[in-house]
Design a protein around this motif. Structure first.
Motif, short mmCIF file in Angstrom:
data_model
loop_
_atom_site.label_atom_id
_atom_site.label_comp_id
_atom_site.label_asym_id
_atom_site.label_seq_id
_atom_site.Cartn_x
_atom_site.Cartn_y
_atom_site.Cartn_z
N GLU A 88 15.80 2.72 -7.57
CA GLU A 88 16.44 3.74 -6.73
C GLU A 88 17.69 3.23 -6.01
O GLU A 88 18.39 4.01 -5.37
CB GLU A 88 15.45 4.31 -5.70
CG GLU A 88 14.71 3.26 -4.90
CD GLU A 88 13.33 2.96 -5.47
OE1 GLU A 88 13.23 2.80 -6.71
OE2 GLU A 88 12.37 2.85 -4.67
N ASP A 89 17.99 1.95 -6.13
CA ASP A 89 19.25 1.42 -5.60
C ASP A 89 20.39 1.63 -6.59
O ASP A 89 21.55 1.35 -6.26
CB ASP A 89 19.12 -0.07 -5.30
CG ASP A 89 18.14 -0.37 -4.18
OD1 ASP A 89 17.37 -1.33 -4.32
OD2 ASP A 89 18.16 0.37 -3.17
N THR A 90 20.09 2.10 -7.77
CA THR A 90 21.11 2.35 -8.77
C THR A 90 22.10 3.39 -8.27
O THR A 90 21.71 4.50 -7.89
CB THR A 90 20.48 2.84 -10.08
OG1 THR A 90 19.68 1.78 -10.63
CG2 THR A 90 21.55 3.22 -11.09
N ALA A 91 23.39 3.02 -8.24
CA ALA A 91 24.42 3.91 -7.71
C ALA A 91 25.78 3.24 -7.86
O ALA A 91 25.86 2.06 -8.20
CB ALA A 91 24.16 4.21 -6.23
N ILE A 92 26.80 4.01 -7.59
CA ILE A 92 28.14 3.43 -7.41
C ILE A 92 28.26 3.09 -5.93
O ILE A 92 28.00 3.94 -5.07
CB ILE A 92 29.25 4.41 -7.83
CG1 ILE A 92 29.12 4.73 -9.32
CG2 ILE A 92 30.62 3.80 -7.54
CD1 ILE A 92 30.10 5.78 -9.80
N TYR A 93 28.65 1.86 -5.66
CA TYR A 93 28.79 1.39 -4.29
C TYR A 93 30.27 1.34 -3.92
O TYR A 93 31.08 0.75 -4.64
CB TYR A 93 28.14 0.02 -4.14
CG TYR A 93 26.64 0.08 -4.10
CD1 TYR A 93 25.91 0.39 -5.25
CD2 TYR A 93 25.93 -0.14 -2.92
CE1 TYR A 93 24.53 0.49 -5.22
CE2 TYR A 93 24.55 -0.05 -2.88
CZ TYR A 93 23.86 0.26 -4.04
OH TYR A 93 22.48 0.35 -4.00
N TYR A 94 30.59 1.97 -2.79
CA TYR A 94 31.96 2.06 -2.33
C TYR A 94 32.14 1.26 -1.04
O TYR A 94 31.38 1.42 -0.08
CB TYR A 94 32.35 3.51 -2.06
CG TYR A 94 32.30 4.40 -3.28
CD1 TYR A 94 31.15 5.11 -3.60
CD2 TYR A 94 33.42 4.54 -4.10
CE1 TYR A 94 31.11 5.93 -4.71
CE2 TYR A 94 33.38 5.36 -5.22
CZ TYR A 94 32.23 6.05 -5.52
OH TYR A 94 32.19 6.86 -6.62
N CYS A 95 33.17 0.45 -1.03
CA CYS A 95 33.57 -0.26 0.17
C CYS A 95 34.43 0.67 1.02
O CYS A 95 35.29 1.38 0.47
CB CYS A 95 34.35 -1.49 -0.25
SG CYS A 95 35.08 -2.42 1.08
N VAL A 96 34.21 0.67 2.34
CA VAL A 96 34.95 1.58 3.22
C VAL A 96 35.40 0.86 4.47
O VAL A 96 34.84 -0.17 4.85
CB VAL A 96 34.08 2.80 3.61
CG1 VAL A 96 33.78 3.66 2.40
CG2 VAL A 96 32.79 2.35 4.30
N ALA A 97 36.42 1.46 5.12
CA ALA A 97 36.92 0.91 6.37
C ALA A 97 37.41 2.04 7.26
O ALA A 97 37.93 3.06 6.77
CB ALA A 97 38.05 -0.08 6.10
N ASP A 98 37.24 1.86 8.57
CA ASP A 98 37.64 2.89 9.53
C ASP A 98 37.96 2.26 10.87
O ASP A 98 37.29 1.31 11.27
CB ASP A 98 36.51 3.91 9.68
CG ASP A 98 36.95 5.16 10.39
OD1 ASP A 98 37.33 6.14 9.69
OD2 ASP A 98 36.94 5.17 11.63
N PRO A 99 38.97 2.77 11.58
CA PRO A 99 39.34 2.18 12.86
C PRO A 99 38.43 2.57 14.03
O PRO A 99 38.54 1.98 15.11
CB PRO A 99 40.75 2.72 13.10
CG PRO A 99 40.79 4.01 12.36
CD PRO A 99 39.92 3.80 11.14
#
Length: 121
Positions: A88-99
């Motif tokens: 269930e961890d199968t997925a596309i993982y996205y790195c993100v950033a926010d101020p």
């Protein structure tokens, strides 16, 4: 601005993976950074995040105790250590950033291109 994620792949249940995300174009040390994931047919999920101001972290209940987020401000890089992986961890993982100091919504300012993690049973 760039967020370049890497480290995804195909693993078996119980294995580990370490995702990396190299950032450029903004003051990394003054941004909250984290990881979202999205699996087919499922909603996007905030998996883990590192708050720059308090130097604390957040984990979703689904990964708490198995995943660890860390950051190296000197190298403008954020990591996601994923242990005891499940199908269930199968997925596309996205790195993100926010101020923002403590964003727990999906309105992160910057998104990387994603890296695919597949966990076979």
């Amino acid at each position: 601005v760039q967020l370049q994620a890497s480290g995804g792949g195909l693993v078996q249940t119980g294995d580990s993976l370490r995702l990396s995300c190299a950032a450029s174009g903004f003051r990394f040390s003054l941004y909250t950074v984290g990881w979202f994931r999205q699996a087919p047919g499922r909603e996007r999920e905030l998996v883990a995040t590192s708050f720059y101001r308090t130097k604390t972290t957040y984990y979703s209940n689904s990964v708490k105790g198995r995943f660890t987020i860390s950051r190296d401000n000197a190298k403008n890089t954020v990591f996601l250590q994923m242990d005891s992986l499940k199908p269930e961890d199968t997925a596309i993982y996205y790195c993100v950033a926010d101020p923002r100091a403590r964003p727990l919504d999906s309105y992160y300012q910057y998104w990387g291109q994603g890296t695919l993690v597949t966990v076979s049973s």
